[in-house]
Design a protein around this motif. Structure first.
Motif, PDB file in Angstrom:
ATOM      1  N   GLN A 129       0.822  -1.199   0.000  1.00  0.00           N
ATOM      2  CA  GLN A 129       0.000   0.000   0.000  1.00  0.00           C
ATOM      3  C   GLN A 129       0.861   1.256   0.000  1.00  0.00           C
ATOM      4  O   GLN A 129       0.561   2.221  -0.710  1.00  0.00           O
ATOM      5  N   ALA A 130       1.941   1.231   0.791  1.00  0.00           N
ATOM      6  CA  ALA A 130       2.850   2.381   0.799  1.00  0.00           C
ATOM      7  C   ALA A 130       3.503   2.567  -0.565  1.00  0.00           C
ATOM      8  O   ALA A 130       3.648   3.695  -1.054  1.00  0.00           O
ATOM      9  N   GLN A 131       3.894   1.453  -1.193  1.00  0.00           N
ATOM     10  CA  GLN A 131       4.511   1.549  -2.516  1.00  0.00           C
ATOM     11  C   GLN A 131       3.522   2.081  -3.545  1.00  0.00           C
ATOM     12  O   GLN A 131       3.876   2.929  -4.380  1.00  0.00           O
ATOM     13  N   SER A 132       2.269   1.627  -3.491  1.00  0.00           N
ATOM     14  CA  SER A 132       1.262   2.121  -4.435  1.00  0.00           C
ATOM     15  C   SER A 132       0.994   3.603  -4.220  1.00  0.00           C
ATOM     16  O   SER A 132       0.824   4.361  -5.185  1.00  0.00           O
ATOM     17  N   TRP A 133       0.980   4.021  -2.953  1.00  0.00           N
ATOM     18  CA  TRP A 133       0.753   5.437  -2.668  1.00  0.00           C
ATOM     19  C   TRP A 133       1.912   6.288  -3.184  1.00  0.00           C
ATOM     20  O   TRP A 133       1.703   7.352  -3.761  1.00  0.00           O
ATOM     21  N   LEU A 134       3.143   5.802  -3.001  1.00  0.00           N
ATOM     22  CA  LEU A 134       4.304   6.532  -3.507  1.00  0.00           C
ATOM     23  C   LEU A 134       4.291   6.594  -5.030  1.00  0.00           C
ATOM     24  O   LEU A 134       4.628   7.633  -5.627  1.00  0.00           O
ATOM     25  N   ASN A 135       3.939   5.486  -5.671  1.00  0.00           N
ATOM     26  CA  ASN A 135       3.864   5.494  -7.130  1.00  0.00           C
ATOM     27  C   ASN A 135       2.808   6.478  -7.626  1.00  0.00           C
ATOM     28  O   ASN A 135       3.007   7.176  -8.628  1.00  0.00           O
ATOM     29  N   SER A 136       1.686   6.538  -6.914  1.00  0.00           N
ATOM     30  CA  SER A 136       0.647   7.487  -7.295  1.00  0.00           C
ATOM     31  C   SER A 136       1.110   8.926  -7.080  1.00  0.00           C
ATOM     32  O   SER A 136       0.847   9.800  -7.914  1.00  0.00           O
ATOM     33  N   TRP A 137       1.794   9.155  -5.981  1.00  0.00           N
ATOM     34  CA  TRP A 137       2.243  10.504  -5.650  1.00  0.00           C
ATOM     35  C   TRP A 137       3.324  10.997  -6.611  1.00  0.00           C
ATOM     36  O   TRP A 137       3.406  12.167  -6.920  1.00  0.00           O
ATOM     37  N   THR A 138       4.181  10.067  -7.084  1.00  0.00           N
ATOM     38  CA  THR A 138       5.257  10.427  -8.016  1.00  0.00           C
ATOM     39  C   THR A 138       4.870  10.184  -9.473  1.00  0.00           C
ATOM     40  O   THR A 138       5.730  10.276 -10.361  1.00  0.00           O
ATOM     41  N   TYR A 139       3.586   9.840  -9.718  1.00  0.00           N
ATOM     42  CA  TYR A 139       3.089   9.580 -11.080  1.00  0.00           C
ATOM     43  C   TYR A 139       3.897   8.472 -11.766  1.00  0.00           C
ATOM     44  O   TYR A 139       4.171   8.535 -12.961  1.00  0.00           O
ATOM     45  N   ASP A 140       4.282   7.458 -10.992  1.00  0.00           N
ATOM     46  CA  ASP A 140       4.999   6.286 -11.507  1.00  0.00           C
ATOM     47  C   ASP A 140       6.308   6.642 -12.206  1.00  0.00           C
ATOM     48  O   ASP A 140       6.769   5.921 -13.098  1.00  0.00           O
ATOM     49  N   MET A 141       6.935   7.729 -11.787  1.00  0.00           N
ATOM     50  CA  MET A 141       8.197   8.127 -12.404  1.00  0.00           C
ATOM     51  C   MET A 141       9.415   7.521 -11.722  1.00  0.00           C
ATOM     52  O   MET A 141      10.519   7.591 -12.251  1.00  0.00           O
ATOM     53  N   LEU A 142       9.214   6.905 -10.535  1.00  0.00           N
ATOM     54  CA  LEU A 142      10.346   6.318  -9.803  1.00  0.00           C
ATOM     55  C   LEU A 142      10.030   4.877  -9.418  1.00  0.00           C
ATOM     56  O   LEU A 142      10.048   4.500  -8.239  1.00  0.00           O
ATOM     57  N   PRO A 143       9.744   4.019 -10.394  1.00  0.00           N
ATOM     58  CA  PRO A 143       9.327   2.648 -10.058  1.00  0.00           C
ATOM     59  C   PRO A 143      10.402   1.827  -9.378  1.00  0.00           C
ATOM     60  O   PRO A 143      10.097   0.897  -8.635  1.00  0.00           O
ATOM     61  N   SER A 144      11.675   2.126  -9.635  1.00  0.00           N
ATOM     62  CA  SER A 144      12.750   1.368  -8.998  1.00  0.00           C
ATOM     63  C   SER A 144      13.129   1.919  -7.627  1.00  0.00           C
ATOM     64  O   SER A 144      13.871   1.277  -6.880  1.00  0.00           O
ATOM     65  N   PHE A 145      12.599   3.070  -7.297  1.00  0.00           N
ATOM     66  CA  PHE A 145      12.945   3.727  -6.034  1.00  0.00           C
ATOM     67  C   PHE A 145      11.893   3.495  -4.952  1.00  0.00           C
ATOM     68  O   PHE A 145      12.214   3.321  -3.779  1.00  0.00           O
ATOM     69  N   THR A 146      10.637   3.474  -5.349  1.00  0.00           N
ATOM     70  CA  THR A 146       9.559   3.402  -4.361  1.00  0.00           C
ATOM     71  C   THR A 146       9.518   2.084  -3.565  1.00  0.00           C
ATOM     72  O   THR A 146       9.164   2.112  -2.388  1.00  0.00           O
ATOM     73  N   PRO A 147       9.854   0.906  -4.134  1.00  0.00           N
ATOM     74  CA  PRO A 147       9.816  -0.306  -3.304  1.00  0.00           C
ATOM     75  C   PRO A 147      10.750  -0.248  -2.103  1.00  0.00           C
ATOM     76  O   PRO A 147      10.379  -0.659  -0.998  1.00  0.00           O
ATOM     77  N   ALA A 148      11.954   0.260  -2.293  1.00  0.00           N
ATOM     78  CA  ALA A 148      12.900   0.349  -1.177  1.00  0.00           C
ATOM     79  C   ALA A 148      12.407   1.329  -0.121  1.00  0.00           C
ATOM     80  O   ALA A 148      12.525   1.075   1.088  1.00  0.00           O
ATOM     81  N   VAL A 149      11.840   2.441  -0.559  1.00  0.00           N
ATOM     82  CA  VAL A 149      11.306   3.418   0.392  1.00  0.00           C
ATOM     83  C   VAL A 149      10.134   2.829   1.165  1.00  0.00           C
ATOM     84  O   VAL A 149      10.014   3.017   2.384  1.00  0.00           O
ATOM     85  N   ALA A 150       9.267   2.103   0.480  1.00  0.00           N
ATOM     86  CA  ALA A 150       8.108   1.502   1.143  1.00  0.00           C
ATOM     87  C   ALA A 150       8.542   0.473   2.173  1.00  0.00           C
ATOM     88  O   ALA A 150       8.006   0.421   3.282  1.00  0.00           O
ATOM     89  N   ARG A 151       9.537  -0.359   1.831  1.00  0.00           N
ATOM     90  CA  ARG A 151      10.012  -1.350   2.796  1.00  0.00           C
ATOM     91  C   ARG A 151      10.662  -0.688   4.001  1.00  0.00           C
ATOM     92  O   ARG A 151      10.473  -1.122   5.141  1.00  0.00           O
ATOM     93  N   ALA A 152      11.422   0.363   3.765  1.00  0.00           N
ATOM     94  CA  ALA A 152      12.067   1.068   4.869  1.00  0.00           C
ATOM     95  C   ALA A 152      11.032   1.716   5.776  1.00  0.00           C
ATOM     96  O   ALA A 152      11.170   1.716   7.007  1.00  0.00           O
ATOM     97  N   TRP A 153       9.991   2.259   5.168  1.00  0.00           N
ATOM     98  CA  TRP A 153       8.966   2.926   5.958  1.00  0.00           C
ATOM     99  C   TRP A 153       8.187   1.940   6.820  1.00  0.00           C
ATOM    100  O   TRP A 153       7.929   2.178   7.989  1.00  0.00           O
ATOM    101  N   THR A 154       7.816   0.805   6.249  1.00  0.00           N
ATOM    102  CA  THR A 154       7.043  -0.174   7.000  1.00  0.00           C
ATOM    103  C   THR A 154       7.875  -0.891   8.051  1.00  0.00           C
ATOM    104  O   THR A 154       7.335  -1.410   9.027  1.00  0.00           O
ATOM    105  N   SER A 155       9.187  -0.946   7.883  1.00  0.00           N
ATOM    106  CA  SER A 155      10.036  -1.586   8.899  1.00  0.00           C
ATOM    107  C   SER A 155      10.353  -0.660  10.059  1.00  0.00           C
ATOM    108  O   SER A 155      10.862  -1.103  11.087  1.00  0.00           O
ATOM    109  N   SER A 156      10.047   0.625   9.912  1.00  0.00           N
ATOM    110  CA  SER A 156      10.263   1.573  11.004  1.00  0.00           C
ATOM    111  C   SER A 156       9.026   1.606  11.890  1.00  0.00           C
ATOM    112  O   SER A 156       8.052   0.899  11.668  1.00  0.00           O
ATOM    113  N   SER A 157       9.051   2.452  12.904  1.00  0.00           N
ATOM    114  CA  SER A 157       7.916   2.569  13.815  1.00  0.00           C
ATOM    115  C   SER A 157       7.070   3.779  13.471  1.00  0.00           C
ATOM    116  O   SER A 157       6.371   4.327  14.317  1.00  0.00           O
TER     117      SER A 157
END
Length: 277
Positions: A129-157
């Motif tokens: 869900q975080a990755q989909s939200w990031l892709n929507s927010w960036t208009y799918d311009m950073l498809p290789s970047f958003t998965p790592a950001v989403a995983r980092a965000w969900t692994s934090s508190s």
């Protein structure tokens, strides 16, 4: 089991369900919402526990770094009164049929399991869900970047979850599976029924078909919201996890019930007794 599924619900079934669900309902009503505890909305007319926002955050919000028991206590806490009343209304309106079919233990297993599986997020839908939200927010311009950001965000508190939505969705999933069994049983019985019985089956078939279409529509809308990155405030993955937990609970119950029960069931006999509806 089908004799329970296809009979009409009576007042006694509703009373039995309310007695079983009363601890959960009382707990939800007793715990103040986050908005009420913070003074952003008025307190409800009924008494609630004197809990501060810090108390709710420490003991009634679930995250990957919260105490283990918050995987269950988060069901009692809600963001605001609208959130709470929506979950309570759905819980009370859709629970009688599931409770009548599966009994108190089956109902509690559905509710508690839905809350736990959603909190544990075995399918990692929170990250999706975080990755989909990031892709929507960036208009799918950073498809290789958003998965790592989403995983980092969900692994934090940095995220929390609360509310009975996943548990209620589990109940709705069990109800959908029960409704599907009813629908298939009725449709299959039409072939061998006489005209009188066939006419009496028409309304139940239409009713159950409509209920099934509503359940399918809900699941599809949640999938669209999840894949489209609709928001981060509503945990669509938890709703889907809870729903499919409820479906699984009813399927397991149906299989075990058929193995343990050696009595045959007749649709015609049930209809003549006035129990089909």
């Amino acid at each position: 089991m089908a004799s329970v599924a296809l009979r009409q619900l009576h007042l006694g079934d509703a009373v039995d369900f309310l007695l079983t669900a009363s601890p959960l309902v009382a707990g939800i009503l007793a715990v103040p919402t986050l908005a009420a505890a913070a003074g952003r909305e008025p307190s409800p007319p009924w008494p609630t526990l004197p809990l501060k926002p810090s108390d709710l955050s420490a003991h009634f919000l679930w995250s990957n770094r919260s105490p283990w028991y918050t995987a269950l206590t988060h069901v009692l806490c809600h963001a605001n009164e609208e959130h709470k009343l929506a979950n309570l209304t759905t819980l009370l309106l859709t629970g009688s049929s599931v409770h009548a079919a599966m009994g108190p233990l089956g109902w509690w297993a559905t509710i508690v399991g839905g809350a736990l599986t959603a909190a544990l997020d075995p399918l990692q839908w929170r990250a999706k869900q975080a990755q989909s939200w990031l892709n929507s927010w960036t208009y799918d311009m950073l498809p290789s970047f958003t998965p790592a950001v989403a995983r980092a965000w969900t692994s934090s508190s940095g995220w929390t979850a609360c509310g009975a939505s996943a548990a209620v969705c589990a109940q709705c999933g069990a109800e959908a599976a029960l409704c599907l069994e009813q629908f298939v049983t009725l449709v299959c019985s039409v072939r061998d029924a006489d005209d009188e019985l066939r006419k009496s089956l028409l309304l139940p078939i239409v009713t159950h078909g409509f209920m099934l279409s509503r359940a399918i529509s809900y699941v599809l809308s949640e999938h669209r919201a999840l894949s489209g990155g609709a928001s981060l405030t509503i945990w669509h993955g938890a709703h889907l996890t809870g729903f499919w937990w409820g479906v699984s609970c009813y399927l397991i119950y149906a299989v075990l019930q058929r193995r343990w029960s050696h009595t045959s069931w007749s649709l015609r006999r049930q209809w003549r007794r006035g129990g089909l509806g």
